[in-house]
Scaffold this active site. Structure first.
Site, mmCIF file in Angstrom:
data_model
loop_
_atom_site.group_PDB
_atom_site.id
_atom_site.type_symbol
_atom_site.label_atom_id
_atom_site.label_comp_id
_atom_site.label_asym_id
_atom_site.label_seq_id
_atom_site.Cartn_x
_atom_site.Cartn_y
_atom_site.Cartn_z
ATOM 1 N N GLY A 264 -4.708 7.473 5.655
ATOM 2 C CA GLY A 264 -3.707 8.283 4.979
ATOM 3 C C GLY A 264 -3.190 7.593 3.726
ATOM 4 O O GLY A 264 -3.158 8.180 2.648
ATOM 5 N N ALA A 265 -2.803 6.324 3.874
ATOM 6 C CA ALA A 265 -2.260 5.587 2.740
ATOM 7 C C ALA A 265 -2.158 4.115 3.088
ATOM 8 O O ALA A 265 -2.268 3.742 4.253
ATOM 9 C CB ALA A 265 -0.877 6.121 2.366
ATOM 10 N N ASN A 268 -0.092 -1.688 0.030
ATOM 11 C CA ASN A 268 -0.260 -2.850 -0.854
ATOM 12 C C ASN A 268 1.038 -3.136 -1.612
ATOM 13 O O ASN A 268 1.678 -2.227 -2.124
ATOM 14 C CB ASN A 268 -1.368 -2.580 -1.870
ATOM 15 C CG ASN A 268 -2.554 -1.902 -1.248
ATOM 16 O OD1 ASN A 268 -3.199 -2.461 -0.380
ATOM 17 N ND2 ASN A 268 -2.811 -0.665 -1.654
ATOM 18 N N HIS A 300 6.799 5.889 5.159
ATOM 19 C CA HIS A 300 6.121 4.861 5.970
ATOM 20 C C HIS A 300 5.632 3.701 5.110
ATOM 21 O O HIS A 300 5.951 2.539 5.381
ATOM 22 C CB HIS A 300 4.966 5.515 6.723
ATOM 23 C CG HIS A 300 4.182 4.585 7.584
ATOM 24 N ND1 HIS A 300 4.380 4.472 8.944
ATOM 25 C CD2 HIS A 300 3.186 3.722 7.283
ATOM 26 C CE1 HIS A 300 3.553 3.583 9.434
ATOM 27 N NE2 HIS A 300 2.798 3.095 8.451
ATOM 28 N N GLU A 301 4.875 4.013 4.087
ATOM 29 C CA GLU A 301 4.294 2.923 3.281
ATOM 30 C C GLU A 301 5.402 2.161 2.552
ATOM 31 O O GLU A 301 5.348 0.943 2.425
ATOM 32 C CB GLU A 301 3.256 3.458 2.287
ATOM 33 C CG GLU A 301 2.128 4.287 2.914
ATOM 34 C CD GLU A 301 1.457 3.675 4.130
ATOM 35 O OE1 GLU A 301 1.497 2.448 4.300
ATOM 36 O OE2 GLU A 301 0.891 4.445 4.943
ATOM 37 N N HIS A 304 7.073 -0.307 4.889
ATOM 38 C CA HIS A 304 6.283 -1.515 5.129
ATOM 39 C C HIS A 304 6.680 -2.644 4.172
ATOM 40 O O HIS A 304 6.389 -3.807 4.444
ATOM 41 C CB HIS A 304 4.798 -1.236 4.909
ATOM 42 C CG HIS A 304 4.056 -0.787 6.137
ATOM 43 N ND1 HIS A 304 4.185 -1.400 7.363
ATOM 44 C CD2 HIS A 304 3.136 0.192 6.308
ATOM 45 C CE1 HIS A 304 3.382 -0.801 8.236
ATOM 46 N NE2 HIS A 304 2.731 0.169 7.631
ATOM 47 N N GLU A 323 3.036 -1.779 12.463
ATOM 48 C CA GLU A 323 2.753 -0.338 12.494
ATOM 49 C C GLU A 323 3.671 0.423 13.453
ATOM 50 O O GLU A 323 4.200 1.482 13.106
ATOM 51 C CB GLU A 323 1.279 -0.082 12.813
ATOM 52 C CG GLU A 323 0.312 -0.569 11.727
ATOM 53 C CD GLU A 323 0.576 0.036 10.346
ATOM 54 O OE1 GLU A 323 1.346 1.023 10.246
ATOM 55 O OE2 GLU A 323 0.014 -0.476 9.357
#
Ligand code: BES
Ligand code: ZN
Length: 891
Positions: A264-265, A268, A300-301, A304, A323
């Site tokens: 999905g993604a 980085n 979500h990303e 992180h 995760e």
């Protein structure tokens, strides 16, 4: 594809690296056929590791041209995809490695690859070693500076992590850019992009007063589809500050959309790379579900950045550390944005539905593994529903056990303790517990951590007994776990059971346990930590109905023995919206399973139909909630409740139930459709999307009803709505109603849809997926899938497109896939083998469609085994697919 067969990697074998890489200077001369990578590393021995060890750098599919230590050439060897250097200096030294690679030949989409004429990277989990030799493991954290050189016309945008410090022109029409990322990071968080892109950008000022530049990069024609992603990013930045006090630590935060992407993604550092599916949206091309998906993946990303990037994983067995926690955070983010209690509950129900649909079967099948696995062959196979979704439930249970504020305190302590480190799941649980001394989590911490180590879904039984003389209600809870691969027996889990008691008139009863002075509230959390525990509630004048596991407070299978009458009571009165929905599903389940098991025709009784009508017509319940209650449990979920599965039988019974609901509630569906039209401009908010969802469900039932009566009115109206729709949710809803009721107008509508959107790749994906997941009808859907394989728009090379047909058929359409002639399994095996030669990660995901084959009745079971064995017999199989089929065939 890797050569040879890879060994099993074990968690207990973890050792610290023999060397550290403190900083990296990378330079890229980008060329699709041959890219030169010069990698200068500052390396030092790890004093804590055993002395005298060689330096072993990981590398895969690289051409090695030069190795220098402190500027001098040295001897080296390459073995087992590692560059091995011995006799290295004791003092810190510089190591330079030159390699070349061929991005245009990289169809695996791991490492450096080309897509749509640009360069992109994907390094998690072990893709960086496909770019250069490195200690490609998450506990080695380095600062990166990166210089990119490329043709200025073809690749005007040059991006990497961190801050842009220099750029300019070079000879021969080339240009360069230099990026420096001040934050030490593991190699899996490295990224670069060189492509012809445009961006939407926005400056924001954080609560701290710091200014940030946010950018969303897409291809030139897609700028009008970036507003929602940008808004989601802005909301995510604000949410993490407000809820957890975590702010953005970069001046610039970029999101780049790419159409060829396995996942999905990817998070980085400062340069998130996204599948276009989770960036691009406008009302004409994206559905409400797409808008919601973008919001949660962007969140979500972004989240992180703290949970994963600033604090990362010591090794890949700890994957759920980042995760599971980050899924929990994105779920909470979406709930908080949804605001109203009802909209929050709708989000929770959707998340639980996903968990049950994907994680429960995984936990019951050959791929069952703990949230923190003990071993793997290919780490890419362990980005699973267990690590993600069960992992998120484990974090949620911690929050339930320490309270929302206690959990926020725990997060603060976790960040204080471990910022800049690579840590373990134990470290996380310890921080949450330490911030909450005396809490149920702190008291039971060691036992609680069994959630990380024991596979399988715990089974909880509940039995209540009312004693009229003593005015008491005794609740007996017990738990047990079934064996899973490598784990024959289980110890008790620590299970938070949120509960309430509901009186005969629907009142929520004050809860007082024997020995307590007075009742405390009407809801509490019982902590089941032994095999069986008894709770005695006092002061009750009549037998209550227990409402257990409210909000799905633990990822368990609950068997509570409630009667239909009690379930109806909960459906009508429970203050907990989750349990209200659950009661409705249970009522449906009882009827469907009865007919499936008994082999008799399904007949939906009047009390059930009336209950459904009451919910549908309810004056105050939200449309989004009604839509969830009136949607029957899926064929996949039904299969999981059965000892032996006949997918055709399940389909027949469920379709019969749908038809009866269509007919019995005909007027109610007409009313629901008319009463839930959304007027005015499109907005994806929970209220409007709930109304659209219910109207679309009504339309589906109305078309289904018409398929029997042959009345052309509703199909005609649906076709008209399909043509006139002003947003994709309504258009796709109408199209789906036609296709799934096998209306004559389905074919012209599909044709028209394709013509309208032939240049919108993400919409063409929907076109494939809708046909491949259509309700099976005498094998026509399967035949159509086979024909679609040779459609000019179909391709196995683009993961989204491959999934739009294959995943939709093999995972989402049991009745089309599981055929008595085994043609579905032949289709599956052929696709897995074809895909494996192109993209093993994707092939291994498709391979998992057969996970539950042992549950199938004959003749499906034997045919399934044969198909899996055919794949397993292929000599040149990737480790990815090999691991899946080997596990599937194991006893
Ligand atoms: N870190 C992952 C992406 C990833 C997964 C990269 C596996 C390499 C291998 C990312 O944070 C992620 O989890 N993405 C999810 C979406 C998310 C909302 C659960 C995905 O890609 O499906
Ligand atoms: Zn993630």
């Amino acid at each position: 594809m890797r050569e040879g067969s890879s060994p099993l990697i074990r968690r207990e074998d973890y050792t610290a690296p023999a060397y550290w890489i403190r900083s990296v200077d990378l330079s890229f001369d980008l060329d699709p056929a041959k890219t030169l990578v010069v990698n200068r590393m500052q390396v030092e021995r790890n004093p804590a590791a055993a002395p005298g060890q060689p330096l072993r750098l990981d590398g895969e599919n690289l051409n090695l041209t030069r190795v220098l230590v402190d500027g001098e050439s040295v001897s080296f060897r390459v073995e087992h995809q590692q560059l091995v250097l011995e006799n290295l200096p004791e003092a810190p030294f510089t190591l330079e490695v030159r390699t070349t690679c061929a991005p245009e030949k990289n169809t695996q989409l791991s490492g450096l690859y080309t897509s749509g004429g640009g360069f992109f990277t994907q390094c998690e989990a072990e893709g960086f070693r496909r770019i250069t030799y490195f200690l490609d493991r998450p506990d080695v954290m380095a600062t990166f500076s990166v210089t990119l050189r490329a043709d200025a016309t073809k690749y005007p945008v040059l991006l990497s992590n961190g801050n842009l410090v220099e750029q300019g022109r070079l000879e021969g029409g080339r240009h360069y850019a230099k990026w420096v990322d001040p934050h030490p990071k593991p190699s899996y968080l490295f990224a670069l992009v060189a492509a012809n892109l445009v961006c939407r950008e926005q400056k924001i000022r954080a609560r701290s007063g710091r200014e940030h530049l946010l950018q969303v990069y897409v291809r030139a024609g897609d700028l009008d589809k970036t507003e929602h992603a940008m808004n989601s990013l802005i909301a995510a930045v604000a949410w993490d500050e407000a809820r957890f006090g975590l702010s953005l630590d970069l001046d610039r935060f970029m999101i780049v959309a790419v159409s060829d992407f396995n996942m999905g993604a990817m998070e980085n550092k400062g340069l998130n790379i996204f599948n276009t599916k989770y960036v691009l949206a406008n009302p004409a091309t994206a559905t409400d579900a797409d808008y919601a998906g973008i919001e949660s993946v962007v969140g979500h990303e972004y989240f992180h950045n703290w949970t994963g990037n600033r604090i990362t994983c010591r090794d890949w067995f700890q994957l759920s550390l980042k995760e599971g926690l980050t899924v929990f955070r994105d779920q909470e983010f979406s709930q908080d944005l949804a605001q109203s209690p009802s909209a929050r509950a709708v989000k929770r129900i959707e998340d639980v539905r996903t968990l049950r649909q994907h994680q429960f079967p995984e936990d019951a099948g050959p791929m069952a593994h703990p949230v923190r696995p003990d071993s793997y062959v290919e780490i890419n196979n362990f980005y699973t529903a267990t690590v993600y979704d069960k992992g998120a439930e484990v974090v949620r249970m911690m929050q339930t056990l320490v309270g929302r504020e206690g959990f926020a305190r725990g997060m603060t302590l976790y960040v204080q303790r471990h910022d800049g480190q690579a840590v373990t799941c134990d470290d996380f649980a310890q921080a949450i517990a330490d911030a909450n001394p005396g809490s149920a989590l702190a008291t039971h911490l060691d036992a609680f951590k069994r959630w990380y180590g024991q596979a399988g879904t715990p089974r909880v039984s509940a039995r209540g007994h009312y004693n009229a003389d003593a005015r008491t209600y005794t609740l007996d809870l017990s738990q047990h776990g079934l064996p899973s691969p490598g784990q024959p027996s289980k110890q008790p889990w620590v299970i938070p059971v949120a509960m309430g008691l509901i009186g005969p008139r629907g009142e929520h009863l004050p809860l007082q346990l024997v020995g307590e002075d007075a009742p405390v509230g009407t809801e509490r959390v019982l902590v089941l930590h032994e095999e069986r525990q008894r709770y005695e509630f006092v002061g009750l004048d009549a037998p209550p109905v227990p409402s257990l596991l409210r909000g799905f407070s633990a990822p368990v299978l609950l068997e509570d023995g409630l009667s239909d009458a009690e379930l109806l009571h909960l459906l009508t009165h429970d203050a907990d919206a989750f349990n209200r929905w659950e009661a409705g599903q249970r009522l449906a389940l009882n009827r469907l399973l009865g007919a499936i098991r008994g082999g008799q025709a399904l007949h939906l009784d009047a009390p059930f139909v009336e209950a459904m009508r009451t919910v549908l017509r309810h004056p105050t319940l939200d449309p989004a909630f009604k839509e969830l209650v009136l949607t029957l449990p899926s064929e996949g979920y039904l299969a999981e409740q059965l000892e032996e599965v006949d997918p055709q039988r399940i389909h027949t019974v469920r379709e019969a139930a749908r038809l009866q609901l269509a007919q019995a509630l005909h007027h109610d569906w007409e009313w629901a459709f008319e009463a839930h039209q959304v007027r005015g401009g499109y907005s994806p908010d929970p209220v409007s999307s709930g109304r659209r969802a219910l109207a679309n469900l009504a339309l589906a039932y109305l078309c289904l009803g018409a398929s029997v009566t042959r009345d052309p009115v509703w199909p005609g109206r649906t076709y008209q709505r399909f043509k006139d729709a002003t947003n994709m949710t309504d258009r796709l809803g109408a199209l789906s109603a036609l296709v799934n009721s096998h209306a004559e107008l389905a074919a012209p509508a599909l044709e028209r849809f394709h013509a309208m959107f032939r240049d919108e790749a993400l919409v063409i994906d929907k076109w494939f997926a809708l046909q491949a997941s259509a309700s099976e009808n005498d094998g026509r859907v399967f035949a159509r899938c086979r024909a679609l394989l040779s459609h000019p728009d179909f391709s196995l090379r683009n993961p989204n497109r491959a999934r739009s047909l294959i995943t939709a058929l093999c995972f989402m359409n049991p009745a089309a896939f599981h055929r008595t002639d085994a043609a579905g399994y032949v289709f599956w095996a052929d696709r897995v083998l074809e895909l494996d030669a192109i993209n093993p990660q994707l092939a291994a995901r498709v391979a998992r469609a057969m996970d539950r084959w042992k549950q199938l009745a004959e003749p499906y079971r034997s045919a399934a085994r044969e198909a899996i064995a055919r794949v397993a017999a292929r000599a040149e199989l990737s480790n990815d697919v090999r691991e899946i089929v080997t596990r599937a065939l194991a006893d």
